[in-house]
Write an enzyme that holds these catalytic residues in place. Structure first.
Site, short mmCIF file in Angstrom:
data_model
loop_
_atom_site.label_atom_id
_atom_site.label_comp_id
_atom_site.label_asym_id
_atom_site.label_seq_id
_atom_site.Cartn_x
_atom_site.Cartn_y
_atom_site.Cartn_z
CD GLU A 4 -2.43 2.48 -3.41
OE1 GLU A 4 -3.44 3.19 -3.57
OE2 GLU A 4 -1.84 2.40 -2.33
CG ASP A 6 -1.85 1.17 1.29
OD1 ASP A 6 -2.68 1.29 0.38
OD2 ASP A 6 -1.75 1.97 2.24
#
EC number: 2.4.1.18
Length: 635
Positions: free
Chosen positions: A368, A315
């Site tokens: 990401e 993330d």
């Protein structure tokens, strides 16, 4: 020590690795471990607290008294405190009481390496072991095939707290209930992988799991650790891979968490310009500290080893890479070369990926990362960060921006669709329609489509079909697969009742068909990350808002011709260039009646004519359905 005597699990070599930042199995040493010493059963505790003056274990077994069970600090300047407490059993609640030697601060912390935590809002750690009898040997032996970059990779992104709830009290499903309900559903839908938004323990539901306090513990909201293993096992036995969201980018400052752990900036960077994230009001790891690197990489390998995860989606990588990310000019300092790159982070991410692929070459890491940082998904040996894939955020934003436009204006914006092809093969891209696109007032994907009800759903079918025929892996957030009408709400179930309506059920049938097409047709996955897998037929028909292209596999016979009509105008006898002679056979069209379309389809076989068109010697005249995509094979 009162009823405490040391029986260390650490060797001198362990300590050397830890200090060097190269110990990648710290969870075997630090934390709470049920062991037997000299015929006595009990628990060995070890915690890293280098600036502590005193550390003790407090719990339900000693009335939370900080004087009952003090730990001893090791003699090797590692900063590790340890001790063995006899008689404690699995299930005991505990924390560490830590007195700092640099100030008068005393902290009471959950165990950073706890395998299990109390259910929030309670915050104690739980003594636990991870004894489970796995039954997924067949999957584990063959998962390199499922995770290979030349195989279909279609991901269903799930938030466990809101996929489905039950009963009048709106309760969470348990891991074991998911092992039936979710597994059956994913198999029916045809996805190849499930991605779980963070399941590591987190204190605050509105964070969706992205503010972690228990990095080594699956959330107790849904059951015990072995119950989550059971869910992963069930998915594997059903042929479904498991991706876990992993959050090494930041952590909350909750009093029981990692922040200011031993009265000092232990896990977070001491410089607030590097150690605090203004967007999320959270703390940032000190990636230049060896022991912190060992903690994070050990955590990554922990989920791959003990929970059989098939991939980690990392993330907020962009927030890690840049010193000036979401910071004003006065809130950051350039690196030693005068740039805005965080050199410690870059080094850490490379080491993380090297460690993952060296130990588990049959898994994937997925970044990401929302910027143009180069070579994110290229090997570290080539100078890249070493990820296996990267989310294609540019494609997502451009495509959704295009689709929200009324069809009459689309002829002026075709470059928003074609631009992705200028860089799609610069990385191994995954196309994401993720949770971030259906929250914070954006509305659902379905409601952002223009036009009346028929056009909205035709546009949605067109969007998904374009996504599945575009190069790259695929990711779809839960609810998108049946046209969820309302914006995602983490506090309640998806609107499953919508499936009683034909248009919504039609979207579900479409996704089933697209997953089947993606898996069945080699041209859609064998070269999905290679220039050799794609060729334009015509990208310049702006006036009609039509795109046509070829997807290629390893064998020419598998080539697919894809034609997209981005308006509601039916186009008869639309001519496209074809690479060779024969006949065209339509193997998929998004306008089929079963999907909620008008069922305007082409003849069974369309002759390819020796008529030059689109700079090719051969061509064929086809019919384009309104707001539809057709996929053809050449026979």
């Amino acid at each position: 020590m009162n009823n405490v005597f040391s029986h260390s699990l650490f060797t001198d070599f362990d300590i050397e690795l830890f200090k060097a930042g190269k110990h990648y199995r710290l969870y075997e040493k630090l934390g709470a471990h049920c062991i037997e010493r000299q015929g006595v059963l009990g628990v060995y505790f070890a915690v890293w607290a280098p600036t502590a003056q005193a550390v003790s274990v407090v719990g339900d077994f000693n009335y939370w008294s900080q004087d009952a069970h003090p730990l001893e600090v090791r003699w090797d300047a590692s900063g590790i405190w340890e001790g063995f407490i006899p008689g404690i059993q699995k299930g005991a609640l505990y924390k560490y009481k830590i007195q700092s030697n640099t100030n008068a601060i005393t902290t009471e912390k959950a165990d950073p390496f706890a395998f299990y935590c109390e259910q929030p809002p309670n915050t104690a750690s739980v003594v636990w072991d991870l004894d489970y009898n796995w039954k997924d040997a067949n999957w584990m032996q063959k998962r390199h095939q499922h995770n290979s970059l030349d195989q279909p990779y279609s991901v269903y992104e799930v938030h466990l707290g809101s996929w489905k709830r039950k009963g009048p009290d709106n309760r969470f499903l348990t891991y074991t209930e998911f092992a039936t309900d979710l597994v059956d559903y994913v198999v029916t839908m045809g996805f190849t992988h499930v991605e779980f938004m963070p399941i590591m323990e987190y204190p605050y539901d509105p964070s969706w799991g992205y503010q972690l306090t228990g990095y080594f513990a699956p959330s107790s909201r849904f059951g015990k650790p072995e119950d989550f293993m059971f869910l992963v096992d069930a998915l594997h036995q059903a042929g479904i891979g498991v991706i876990l969201d992993w959050v090494p980018s930041h952590f909350p400052d909750d009093s029981h968490g990692l922040g200011f752990f031993d009265g000092s900036n232990l896990y977070e960077h001491p410089d607030r310009r590097k150690g605090y994230h203004p967007d999320w009001k959270s703390l940032v790891f000190n990636y230049g500290r060896n022991e912190v690197r060992s903690f994070l990489i050990s955590n990554a390998l922990f989920w791959l080893q003990l929970y059989h995860a098939d991939a980690l989606r990392v993330d907020a990588v962009a927030s890690m890479l840049y010193l000036d990310y979401s910071r004003a000019a006065t809130e950051w300092e350039p690196n030693c070369y005068g740039g805005n790159e965080n050199l410690d982070t870059i080094s850490f991410l490379k080491e993380f990926n090297q460690a993952v692929y060296a130990n588990y070459p049959d898994v994937q890491t997925i970044a990401e990362e929302s910027t143009s940082f180069p070579m994110v998904s290229r090997p570290t040996s080539m100078g890249g960060l070493g990820f296996g894939m990267k989310w294609m955020m540019g494609w997502m934003h451009d495509t959704l921006n295009y689709f929200k436009k009324e069809t009459v204006y689309r002829k002026h914006h075709q470059n928003e669709l074609t631009f992705s092809m200028t860089y799609v093969f610069s990385e191994n891209f995954m196309l994401p329609l993720s949770h971030d696109e259906v929250v914070h007032g954006k509305g659902s994907i379905a409601t952002r489509m223009p036009g009346d009800e028929w056009q909205k759903f035709a546009n949605l079918r067109l969007l998904y079909s374009y996504m599945f025929t575009h190069p790259g892996a695929k990711l779809l957030f839960m609810g998108c697969e049946f046209g969820q009408s309302e914006e995602w709400n983490f506090q309640q179930s998806l609107d499953w009742h919508l499936l009683q309506y034909p248009y919504h059920n039609g979207i579900k049938e479409l996704i089933i068909a697209l997953n089947s097409l993606y898996k069945k047709e080699p041209a859609l996955h064998e070269k999905q990350f290679s220039h050799d897998g794609f060729e334009w037929i015509n990208y310049s028909d702006h006036q009609n808002a039509v795109l046509s292209f070829i997807r290629k596999g390893n064998n020419t016979k598998d080539d697919l011709v894809v034609v997209c009509n981005f308006t509601q105008i039916v186009r008869d006898n639309y001519r496209i260039g074809i690479p060779r002679g024969g006949n065209l056979v339509e193997i998929f069209h998004s306008d089929a009646k079963i999907y909620g379309g008008s069922n305007l389809q082409n003849a069974i076989e369309i002759p390819i004519e020796l008529i030059a068109y689109d700079a090719r010697a051969y061509s064929a005249a086809i019919q384009l359905a309104p707001l539809g995509i057709s996929v053809f094979k050449i026979i």
